[in-house]
Write a protein that holds these residues in place. Structure first.
Motif, PDB file in Angstrom:
ATOM      1  N   VAL A 165      22.891 -50.906 -24.441  1.00  0.00           N
ATOM      2  CA  VAL A 165      22.567 -49.585 -24.992  1.00  0.00           C
ATOM      3  C   VAL A 165      21.209 -49.551 -25.692  1.00  0.00           C
ATOM      4  O   VAL A 165      20.800 -48.508 -26.191  1.00  0.00           O
ATOM      5  CB  VAL A 165      23.663 -49.137 -25.990  1.00  0.00           C
ATOM      6  N   LEU A 166      20.504 -50.678 -25.721  1.00  0.00           N
ATOM      7  CA  LEU A 166      19.272 -50.771 -26.497  1.00  0.00           C
ATOM      8  C   LEU A 166      18.153 -49.895 -25.948  1.00  0.00           C
ATOM      9  O   LEU A 166      17.395 -49.287 -26.705  1.00  0.00           O
ATOM     10  CB  LEU A 166      18.802 -52.226 -26.560  1.00  0.00           C
ATOM     11  N   ILE A 167      18.027 -49.837 -24.608  1.00  0.00           N
ATOM     12  CA  ILE A 167      16.936 -49.104 -23.976  1.00  0.00           C
ATOM     13  C   ILE A 167      17.502 -47.868 -23.277  1.00  0.00           C
ATOM     14  O   ILE A 167      17.979 -47.947 -22.138  1.00  0.00           O
ATOM     15  CB  ILE A 167      16.179 -49.979 -22.961  1.00  0.00           C
ATOM     16  N   PHE A 242      18.642 -67.383 -35.912  1.00  0.00           N
ATOM     17  CA  PHE A 242      17.543 -66.641 -36.517  1.00  0.00           C
ATOM     18  C   PHE A 242      16.208 -67.163 -36.013  1.00  0.00           C
ATOM     19  O   PHE A 242      16.149 -67.992 -35.114  1.00  0.00           O
ATOM     20  CB  PHE A 242      17.617 -66.604 -38.039  1.00  0.00           C
ATOM     21  N   ARG A 243      15.108 -66.612 -36.572  1.00  0.00           N
ATOM     22  CA  ARG A 243      13.773 -66.814 -36.023  1.00  0.00           C
ATOM     23  C   ARG A 243      13.750 -66.388 -34.564  1.00  0.00           C
ATOM     24  O   ARG A 243      13.284 -67.120 -33.683  1.00  0.00           O
ATOM     25  CB  ARG A 243      13.318 -68.268 -36.171  1.00  0.00           C
ATOM     26  N   GLN A 244      14.312 -65.208 -34.283  1.00  0.00           N
ATOM     27  CA  GLN A 244      14.451 -64.762 -32.902  1.00  0.00           C
ATOM     28  C   GLN A 244      13.113 -64.753 -32.158  1.00  0.00           C
ATOM     29  O   GLN A 244      13.056 -65.064 -30.975  1.00  0.00           O
ATOM     30  CB  GLN A 244      15.063 -63.366 -32.879  1.00  0.00           C
ATOM     31  N   ALA A 245      12.043 -64.373 -32.835  1.00  0.00           N
ATOM     32  CA  ALA A 245      10.740 -64.313 -32.171  1.00  0.00           C
ATOM     33  C   ALA A 245      10.310 -65.690 -31.670  1.00  0.00           C
ATOM     34  O   ALA A 245       9.559 -65.795 -30.693  1.00  0.00           O
ATOM     35  CB  ALA A 245       9.684 -63.754 -33.124  1.00  0.00           C
ATOM     36  N   PHE A 246      10.757 -66.754 -32.323  1.00  0.00           N
ATOM     37  CA  PHE A 246      10.485 -68.113 -31.878  1.00  0.00           C
ATOM     38  C   PHE A 246      11.582 -68.607 -30.941  1.00  0.00           C
ATOM     39  O   PHE A 246      11.318 -69.226 -29.910  1.00  0.00           O
ATOM     40  CB  PHE A 246      10.401 -69.056 -33.083  1.00  0.00           C
ATOM     41  N   GLN A 247      12.814 -68.357 -31.353  1.00  0.00           N
ATOM     42  CA  GLN A 247      13.974 -68.910 -30.668  1.00  0.00           C
ATOM     43  C   GLN A 247      14.067 -68.493 -29.206  1.00  0.00           C
ATOM     44  O   GLN A 247      14.302 -69.318 -28.325  1.00  0.00           O
ATOM     45  CB  GLN A 247      15.243 -68.485 -31.417  1.00  0.00           C
ATOM     46  N   PHE A 408      13.082 -56.357 -25.992  1.00  0.00           N
ATOM     47  CA  PHE A 408      12.714 -56.285 -27.396  1.00  0.00           C
ATOM     48  C   PHE A 408      11.204 -56.206 -27.604  1.00  0.00           C
ATOM     49  O   PHE A 408      10.738 -55.602 -28.566  1.00  0.00           O
ATOM     50  CB  PHE A 408      13.289 -57.483 -28.155  1.00  0.00           C
ATOM     51  N   LEU A 409      10.428 -56.840 -26.722  1.00  0.00           N
ATOM     52  CA  LEU A 409       8.981 -56.815 -26.890  1.00  0.00           C
ATOM     53  C   LEU A 409       8.310 -55.692 -26.104  1.00  0.00           C
ATOM     54  O   LEU A 409       7.358 -55.084 -26.578  1.00  0.00           O
ATOM     55  CB  LEU A 409       8.376 -58.157 -26.467  1.00  0.00           C
ATOM     56  N   ASN A 410       8.829 -55.413 -24.880  1.00  0.00           N
ATOM     57  CA  ASN A 410       8.154 -54.458 -24.004  1.00  0.00           C
ATOM     58  C   ASN A 410       8.933 -53.174 -23.765  1.00  0.00           C
ATOM     59  O   ASN A 410       8.459 -52.302 -23.026  1.00  0.00           O
ATOM     60  CB  ASN A 410       7.857 -55.128 -22.658  1.00  0.00           C
ATOM     61  N   LYS A 437       6.398 -57.541 -34.676  1.00  0.00           N
ATOM     62  CA  LYS A 437       7.192 -56.342 -34.441  1.00  0.00           C
ATOM     63  C   LYS A 437       8.425 -56.275 -35.324  1.00  0.00           C
ATOM     64  O   LYS A 437       8.865 -55.182 -35.706  1.00  0.00           O
ATOM     65  CB  LYS A 437       7.593 -56.268 -32.966  1.00  0.00           C
ATOM     66  N   TYR A 438       8.989 -57.439 -35.674  1.00  0.00           N
ATOM     67  CA  TYR A 438      10.292 -57.429 -36.328  1.00  0.00           C
ATOM     68  C   TYR A 438      10.317 -58.018 -37.733  1.00  0.00           C
ATOM     69  O   TYR A 438      11.334 -57.927 -38.415  1.00  0.00           O
ATOM     70  CB  TYR A 438      11.309 -58.186 -35.465  1.00  0.00           C
TER      71      TYR A 438
END
Length: 588
Positions: A165-167, A242-247, A408-410, A437-438
């Motif tokens: 449902v995110l997009i 956590f650290r989703q942008a890295f993970q 999440f990014l695009n 972004k987050y």
């Protein structure tokens, strides 16, 4: 591939109450009268059904129990997003939102019969991109006579995950639902559940509030004790995602390395390297049992290059799902039907494996993020997928990690990521984009636990050393947090569950946090654990509190000693991450 949990209602449990007492209070009208008044929350439908003589089979995180009687309750509520705090958070931003929509959220509980009420509420989290873990995340409450709850986060059903449902359309993100997953819905489910329990049992002056979750559920747990520290008395948090942008981008590093090197290994090669690592490092803790108890020593003293030239052979396979369980898995390598595999380990095979162990580096040789511990079952991130038409293996990037990059990014509704032309510097750019972004919104939060600590909160934090979904590493100085925080690294355990035969797992973690919070009995040096599979199944084996590590001396049938590692071994847990111009360790 989207991962969906089983759909079961949440649990609030008790034993031994008379049928008459339970039937008297287990009605929709009585439950409605027990709901708390919360600003911004408008309650809708309420249902209540009595359940008798319920049995719980033993799971990884709780023992079995039988004869439980409880009230199965579901509650719907809503808040108009353009008027509430969710929408207010983004009023000054240009990000698309569901500003004119009303999202209905469903929460589910089991309430125990009054005579056995134990004044506890247990909140639970999810896995992958789901906000709940279904029955598997809830039945622990029945075992400990605690109220238990779960939420659907407003996604539409218990089996609907955020990425469904995110997009709403490409280029548009449902930020309000992302907020729900990030922290809000579990907070509201807990606030409603604790308040309802307090009102339901009119003689209850104190309801102890706990949290339990692993992987995404672990990240959700940290989001709760960070943002709502005074709400929780204790939390059991496993392998937090956590650290989703890295993970999430981190999972693509092995495939990027393979694409650049022009060689993709098969599943049999990788399993051979896993087996060789276990054979070489098994006895480093002083006990030969098929479990690497000292991955730090293994990292220091073993190199997979010793396997070069050894042979491997595997029968044809009909295929299986990719590894990683409930965590944010990045690649689908190693899944699908494959032919018989045989050959010899080469330097290219070892390079592919070491990419997983060492973690990603940028083009200037700077460390981007951490790798996984030796001995993990890493085929899902390293081994290629098989193309039956060309009879070749290829690097594949899909699953939750691909969804992170695309969605999440695009803001694109896709989960298949092309690796053509992708380099380590693209990986670094994804990480920076996700962080920017987050950071100040949802998935990344500065880890401020002051309110939680000062209100007396306690945390038991555990992480499998053989986790192949979320890497294990920690910052120096955590020993100073021992008055309210304990970390336990579980030898041989995978992602949120046992992996190696004869490896221990802390099945009674909820009991341990209850003892700490309610009785002041802290797991000072060890956490009780049981071997749940293998020849030694049923044997107790304690887990040492980090930074101490297990060491077996003399009689291998006794418990290990918890010893302090030397400086070199301890440093193996604290890699230097110098590619990103920010404090990676400080991000939750």
């Amino acid at each position: 591939m989207r991962l969906h949990p089983l759909a079961f209602p949440a649990l609030i449990a008790a034993t031994g109450a008379s049928a008459a007492a339970l039937s008297t209070v287990c009605t929709s009208s009585y439950v409605t009268d027990s709901l708390p008044s919360i600003v911004g929350i408008e309650f809708g439908s309420v249902s209540a059904v009595a359940v008798y003589n319920y049995s719980v089979a033993a799971g990884n995180s709780y023992p079995g129990v039988s004869g439980r009687n409880f009230c199965n309750i579901s509650v719907a509520y809503s808040h108009t997003l353009k008027n509430d705090s969710v929408r207010a958070r983004f009023q000054s931003e240009t990000k698309p939102s569901l500003a004119n929509a009303t999202v209905k959220v469903n929460v589910y509980y089991y309430l125990p019969a009054p005579r056995q009420w134990s004044s506890r509420f247990l909140a639970t989290g999810g896995g992958g991109f789901s906000i709940n873990s279904g029955l598997s995340g809830l039945e622990g409450g029945l075992v400990y006579n605690a109220a238990v709850g779960l939420t659907d986060g407003g996604f539409g059903s218990l089996t609907t995950v955020l990425t469904d449902v995110l997009i709403p359309a490409n280029g548009t993100m449902a930020w309000d639902l992302l907020v729900n997953l990030a922290y809000l819905s579990i907070h509201e489910m807990t606030e409603i559940g604790t308040g309802m329990a307090t009102n339901f049992y009119t003689n209850t002056s104190k309801v102890y509030t706990y949290y339990q979750g692993c992987s995404e559920g672990g990240r959700e747990g940290w989001s709760q004790v960070q943002r709502y520290g005074t709400q929780y008395d204790g939390a059991v948090i496993g392998a937090p995602a956590f650290r989703q942008a890295f993970q999430q981008p981190n999972h693509f590093w092995p495939q990027i390395q393979q694409t650049v090197a022009g060689y993709v290994p098969n599943t049999c090669e990788i399993q051979k390297l896993v087996n060789d690592t276990i054979d070489a490092c098994d006895a480093l803790d002083g006990k030969k049992d098929g479990v690497i108890g000292r991955t730090d020593l293994c990292r220091l003293h073993y190199n997979a290059s010793s396997s070069i030239g050894s042979t491997y052979s595997c029968a044809a396979s009909s295929g299986s799902s990719s590894g990683g369980g409930m965590g944010p898995v990045g690649a689908s390598g190693g899944s699908g039907a494959t032919p018989a595999q045989n050959g010899s380990i080469t330097a290219k095979s070892v390079a592919a494996w070491n990419a997983l162990i060492d973690g990603p580096y940028d083009s200037k040789g700077r460390h981007l993020y951490v790798g996984f511990q030796p001995g993990n079952q890493g085929a899902s991130d390293v081994a290629g997928s098989y193309n039956s038409t060309s009879s070749t293996y290829y690097a594949s990037a899909s699953g939750l990690g691909g969804q992170w990059i695309d969605m999440f990014l695009n803001d694109i509704d896709s989960e298949e990521l092309s690796l053509e032309g992708v380099t380590a510097d693209n990986l670094r750019a994804w990480i920076l984009q996700g962080y920017q972004k987050y950071t100040d919104t949802l998935m990344t939060v500065w880890p401020d636990l002051e309110d939680f600590q000062q209100s007396g909160g306690k945390v038991i934090h555990y992480h499998g050393e053989a986790d192949n979904s979320i890497p294990t590493f920690y910052e120096q100085g955590i020993d100073a947090l021992g008055d309210f925080y304990k970390l336990f690294l579980i030898p041989g355990a995978g992602h949120c569950s046992p992996a190696a035969d004869n490896g221990p797992f802390p099945q009674t973690m909820i009991g341990s946090i209850i003892d700490w919070v309610e009785h002041g009995v802290a797991p000072e040096k060890v956490l009780n654990a049981t071997i749940l599979q293998g020849d030694l199944e049923g044997t107790r084996q304690d887990i040492c509190a980090f930074s101490t590590r297990p060491e077996w001396k003399g009689n291998a049938t006794v418990q290990p000693e918890c010893v302090w590692p030397d400086r070199e071994a301890l440093a193996a847990w604290y890699p230097t991450l110098d590619s990103i111009p920010l404090s990676v360790y400080g991000l939750a």
